[in-house]
Each structure stands twice: as C-alpha cells, then as structure tokens.
Design a protein around this motif. Structure first.
Motif, PDB file in Angstrom:
ATOM      1  N   SER A  76       0.571  -0.802  -0.101  1.00  0.00           N
ATOM      2  CA  SER A  76       0.507  -0.538   0.450  1.00  0.00           C
ATOM      3  C   SER A  76       1.158   1.246  -0.053  1.00  0.00           C
ATOM      4  O   SER A  76       1.714   0.874   0.397  1.00  0.00           O
ATOM      5  CB  SER A  76      -0.552  -0.057   1.073  1.00  0.00           C
TER       6      SER A  76
ATOM      7  N   LEU B 194     -10.020   0.171  -2.445  1.00  0.00           N
ATOM      8  CA  LEU B 194     -10.271  -0.436  -3.109  1.00  0.00           C
ATOM      9  C   LEU B 194     -10.380   0.338  -4.643  1.00  0.00           C
ATOM     10  O   LEU B 194     -11.348   0.366  -4.784  1.00  0.00           O
ATOM     11  CB  LEU B 194     -10.656  -1.698  -2.560  1.00  0.00           C
TER      12      LEU B 194
ATOM     13  N   VAL C 201      -4.690   0.259  -1.343  1.00  0.00           N
ATOM     14  CA  VAL C 201      -4.340  -0.924  -1.346  1.00  0.00           C
ATOM     15  C   VAL C 201      -3.778  -1.407  -2.904  1.00  0.00           C
ATOM     16  O   VAL C 201      -5.099  -1.175  -3.598  1.00  0.00           O
ATOM     17  CB  VAL C 201      -4.863  -1.434  -0.502  1.00  0.00           C
TER      18      VAL C 201
ATOM     19  N   GLN D 295      -4.825  -5.170  -4.147  1.00  0.00           N
ATOM     20  CA  GLN D 295      -5.235  -6.174  -3.787  1.00  0.00           C
ATOM     21  C   GLN D 295      -4.220  -7.269  -4.395  1.00  0.00           C
ATOM     22  O   GLN D 295      -3.109  -6.821  -5.124  1.00  0.00           O
ATOM     23  CB  GLN D 295      -6.931  -5.895  -4.315  1.00  0.00           C
TER      24      GLN D 295
ATOM     25  N   LEU E 109      -7.779  -8.005   2.915  1.00  0.00           N
ATOM     26  CA  LEU E 109      -7.827  -6.278   3.737  1.00  0.00           C
ATOM     27  C   LEU E 109      -7.916  -6.750   5.343  1.00  0.00           C
ATOM     28  O   LEU E 109      -7.302  -5.635   6.544  1.00  0.00           O
ATOM     29  CB  LEU E 109      -9.000  -6.025   3.564  1.00  0.00           C
TER      30      LEU E 109
ATOM     31  N   TYR F  57      -4.690  -7.210   6.219  1.00  0.00           N
ATOM     32  CA  TYR F  57      -3.707  -5.593   6.341  1.00  0.00           C
ATOM     33  C   TYR F  57      -4.724  -4.508   7.975  1.00  0.00           C
ATOM     34  O   TYR F  57      -3.366  -4.009   8.325  1.00  0.00           O
ATOM     35  CB  TYR F  57      -4.648  -4.755   4.803  1.00  0.00           C
TER      36      TYR F  57
END
Length: 256
Positions: free
Chosen positions: A5, A17, A44, A46, A67, A70
């Motif tokens: 990120s 996202l 972020v 993915q 997530l 994270y």
C-alpha cells in the motif's frame, strides 16, 4: 498475505480498493485530496495486482480476509472504505463479514449481483503483451490497440507495465491467476450476507452497471443505503468526474 500500500495524510483512516486490473496508484490524485481533508488514506494493491503478492487462489472471501489482515497489521480498528468495481465487491464482502471494522462504506458503480464475464478481449490483449517481451511502451500500446480501441482504457491497463530488466517490459499483474479465476470476478454477494451500516452507492450517470432494477437486490443485502448518480460519467466515475465525485464522497464520509 501482506498487501502493498501507499499511505497519504494523517487523520481518520480511509481505505481505497481499486478495480479489476487496476492498482492503488490509480487513485493517487483523489487520495491527495482526501488527505488534505483530514484523512489517512490507504491506497491498497489487492492480491495479484500492483505490487502485492501473487497467488494462484483468488476470490472475494480471500480478498476480504487479506484486507482484514492488512487492517490488523496497520493497527486500524475502524475504517471507512471506498471500493470501485471489483474493489466494491471486495468492500461489500468485507462489510458483511467484518461489520465491526467499518465506519462508512462507499461502493462505486457496482451492485452486489452476478455480472457475466466480459473481459475476454482485454485479457487476450494483455496475454499477447506478456508473450511479446516488448522494449517500449509505444509498442505495447500499438499491440493492445488490436484488442481495445479506446485509448483511455489502454492507458489504464498499460499502467501495469514495468521494466522487468533494463531492456524488457513486463506486467505487474498475475495474469495467469486472474485468467484462471475470471469467473470469480463476476460473482455476487452470497445470498444471506447482510450489512446494516451506512452505505453510499455512487454510480456513473452514463453507466449501466447499477440499474434501477438492481435496487431490490441491494435492499436484500444492505439495510441502510442510498444511491446517487454522478452526471456525465461512465464506469470510471472517479476519474471521469473527479471533482463531483470528491464532493459527494466527502459529504458522506464527513457526516457524523
């Protein structure tokens, strides 16, 4: 899986996202704007996208779990989330699985329904780029133009290019995993999954991703939502009408 990120600003945590074949960097201009408004913005990447790890497994449950991990790693207990397209599907699944971790939720131009697979041409074009071992971005654009006529979409996709060696370009995305799991991208929310927190669906005024008939399906999953349209925008609402998108999203995010 430890997601990559970029973090901008200080204040209330806001996670963004990206959509399918995108990356956090697609949102950097808006991220700077949110940061100026008192948010700590997490852009972020993915799984199988951007600089995040590659893995053969790919599903919305896994991405929601990524997530959650994270947020734990960054010691974030309650966040607001903006999710576009595929990222919106991840955000919806995350909300239904981990509602206690959410403050406010913005879903951009996607509904919780099933969407038929429609990325065949794009994936074929990217496959040809990966095979070609290109040495210039202009050559990559020329090759991709055989599959995708719209320059704006090609420019978006070609942001995935990076210099694998000083004289060879490659793609950051895990193309094989995405192709193998392409049916996962279209999947809707599981039937009984629900979220009661405040949710804003922002749709493109010229996009058909969220239609009037989809409201019934949204109601079956979300108890507290509204739908707003951004005029003169298609599926990439946030890029096409950035100022309007920023204004409407901030109004929602800042409401106590």
């Amino acid at each position: 899986m430890k997601l990559h990120s970029k973090i901008k600003g200080k204040g209330k945590p806001l996670v963004i996202l990206h959509g399918f074949l995108g990356m956090g960097d697609n949102w950097k201009t808006l991220a700077n704007a949110y940061a100026k408004e008192g948010f700590e913005v997490h852009l972020v990447d993915q799984r199988n996208h951007g600089r995040s790890p590659h893995d053969p497994a790919f599903s919305y449950e896994l991405m929601a779990e990524d997530l959650k991990n994270y947020l734990e790693d960054k010691h974030l207990e309650k966040v607001s989330i903006i999710g576009h397209s595929m990222g919106g599907k991840v955000a919806m699944r995350f909300a239904t699985l981990y509602p206690e971790s959410l403050n406010r939720l913005i879903i951009v131009d996607i509904a919780p329904k099933y969407y038929p697979q429609h990325h065949q041409q794009i994936l074929e074009g990217l496959t040809q780029i990966a095979k070609a071992k290109l040495t210039s971005r202009s050559d990559a654009d020329e090759l991709l133009a055989k599959y995708i006529s719209l320059k704006a979409i090609r420019q978006f996709l070609l942001k995935n290019l990076y210099w694998k060696t000083p004289d060879e370009l490659n793609l950051r995305i895990n193309l094989q995993a995405l192709k193998n799991n392409i049916e996962e991208v279209g999947k809707g929310l599981p039937q009984n999954s629900k979220y009661g927190g405040e949710t804003l669906f922002l749709k493109g005024g010229n996009s058909d991703y969220i239609q009037d008939k989809d409201e019934k399906g949204i109601t079956s999953h979300f108890e507290n939502f509204e739908i707003k349209a951004i005029k003169n925008s298609g599926h990439w609402v946030h890029a096409e009408e950035r100022e309007d998108f920023l204004q409407v999203s901030l109004e929602f995010l800042k409401t106590n």
